[in-house]
Scaffold this active site. Sequence first.
Site, PDB file in Angstrom:
ATOM      1  N   TYR A   8      41.948  50.354  22.962  1.00  0.00           N
ATOM      2  CA  TYR A   8      40.776  51.162  22.606  1.00  0.00           C
ATOM      3  C   TYR A   8      40.755  52.356  23.550  1.00  0.00           C
ATOM      4  CZ  TYR A   8      35.986  52.124  21.006  1.00  0.00           C
ATOM      5  OH  TYR A   8      34.885  52.715  20.459  1.00  0.00           O
ATOM      6  N   ARG A  14      33.036  50.538  20.122  1.00  0.00           N
ATOM      7  CA  ARG A  14      33.382  49.416  19.248  1.00  0.00           C
ATOM      8  C   ARG A  14      34.314  48.414  19.930  1.00  0.00           C
ATOM      9  NH1 ARG A  14      32.154  49.236  13.951  1.00  0.00           N
ATOM     10  NH2 ARG A  14      31.047  50.996  13.061  1.00  0.00           N
ATOM     11  N   TRP A 106      28.898  62.996  16.397  1.00  0.00           N
ATOM     12  CA  TRP A 106      30.194  63.376  16.976  1.00  0.00           C
ATOM     13  C   TRP A 106      30.766  64.623  16.313  1.00  0.00           C
ATOM     14  CZ3 TRP A 106      28.657  58.306  17.207  1.00  0.00           C
ATOM     15  CH2 TRP A 106      28.738  57.711  18.456  1.00  0.00           C
TER      16      TRP A 106
HETATM   17  N1  GSH Z   1      35.429  50.625  11.099  1.00  0.00           N
HETATM   18  C1  GSH Z   1      36.267  50.827  12.253  1.00  0.00           C
HETATM   19  C2  GSH Z   1      35.902  52.154  12.883  1.00  0.00           C
HETATM   20  C3  GSH Z   1      36.856  52.483  13.985  1.00  0.00           C
HETATM   21  C4  GSH Z   1      36.623  53.861  14.527  1.00  0.00           C
HETATM   22  O1  GSH Z   1      35.914  54.703  13.930  1.00  0.00           O
HETATM   23  N2  GSH Z   1      37.235  54.127  15.671  1.00  0.00           N
HETATM   24  C5  GSH Z   1      37.115  55.404  16.313  1.00  0.00           C
HETATM   25  C6  GSH Z   1      36.641  55.196  17.755  1.00  0.00           C
HETATM   26  S1  GSH Z   1      35.087  54.355  17.793  1.00  0.00           S
HETATM   27  C7  GSH Z   1      38.485  56.071  16.358  1.00  0.00           C
HETATM   28  O2  GSH Z   1      39.507  55.412  16.404  1.00  0.00           O
HETATM   29  N3  GSH Z   1      38.477  57.407  16.375  1.00  0.00           N
HETATM   30  C8  GSH Z   1      39.653  58.189  16.521  1.00  0.00           C
HETATM   31  C9  GSH Z   1      40.117  58.796  15.232  1.00  0.00           C
HETATM   32  O3  GSH Z   1      39.540  58.527  14.166  1.00  0.00           O
HETATM   33  O4  GSH Z   1      41.096  59.580  15.293  1.00  0.00           O
HETATM   34  C10 GSH Z   1      36.087  49.673  13.239  1.00  0.00           C
HETATM   35  O5  GSH Z   1      34.994  49.100  13.276  1.00  0.00           O
HETATM   36  O6  GSH Z   1      37.048  49.323  13.940  1.00  0.00           O
END
Ligand code: GSH
Length: 197
Positions: A8, A14, A106
């Site tokens: 992460y 999350r 965001w």
């Molecule tokens: N539904 C997914 C959402 C995951 C998500 O939105 N992750 C974000 C960080 S909280 C991420 O990886 N963002 C980077 C990107 O989309 O490039 C979960 O619950 O794992």
Amino acid sequence: MPSYTLTYFNIKGRGEPIRWLLSYLKKDFEDKRIAPQDWPKHKDSILFGKVPVLDVDGKRLYQSDAICRYLAKEGNLAGDNSLESQEIDAIVGSFNDLLGAVSPLWKITDPKEKEELKDKLKSTVIPSYFKIYDDVAKSGYLANGKLSWADFFIIAGQGTLEFVIGADLISGYPNLVALRTKITNLPGVKEWIEKHP
Ligand SMILES: N[C@@H](CCC(=O)N[C@@H](CS)C(=O)NCC(=O)O)C(=O)O
């Protein structure tokens, strides 16, 4: 014991309910945190291009709620029958709806627009969910009147919400406050939080 690696970012977000569940279930894990500048080189190799992901003995698991549910099943925190599991999933689903309402923060770059959305979330959207959680938590927990992964998901998540909104969000909800105290003092979770304030 299987080997666990959580990947992460260096935030709670999350990833935190997964860290709490792993700690509570006494599963040693590598807590891999990707620096923002390194993210582009990881993103394409990850299914859905999103984290958290959890590697269990080399098998990669995706989606934070599905990962929590998997760990909860291993640790008897996912309900004793399909109706109990449904109640847990419904509470978690509602919290994902709330996170969906927060997520435009965001993308908004205009500071005034950002503050307006924060105010709306703080004054109406978040209270509409927390009021319901507080009523449910009269039973002591968020689903089925007993400890489940819904408690980990929502209590860890509310901490992230408070960080993002920059305000205390639960002091007006005594049952939620009591639940937070209970969850953050669980063995494993308490030590994790002490090490990672
Ligand atoms: N539904 C997914 C959402 C995951 C998500 O939105 N992750 C974000 C960080 S909280 C991420 O990886 N963002 C980077 C990107 O989309 O490039 C979960 O619950 O794992």
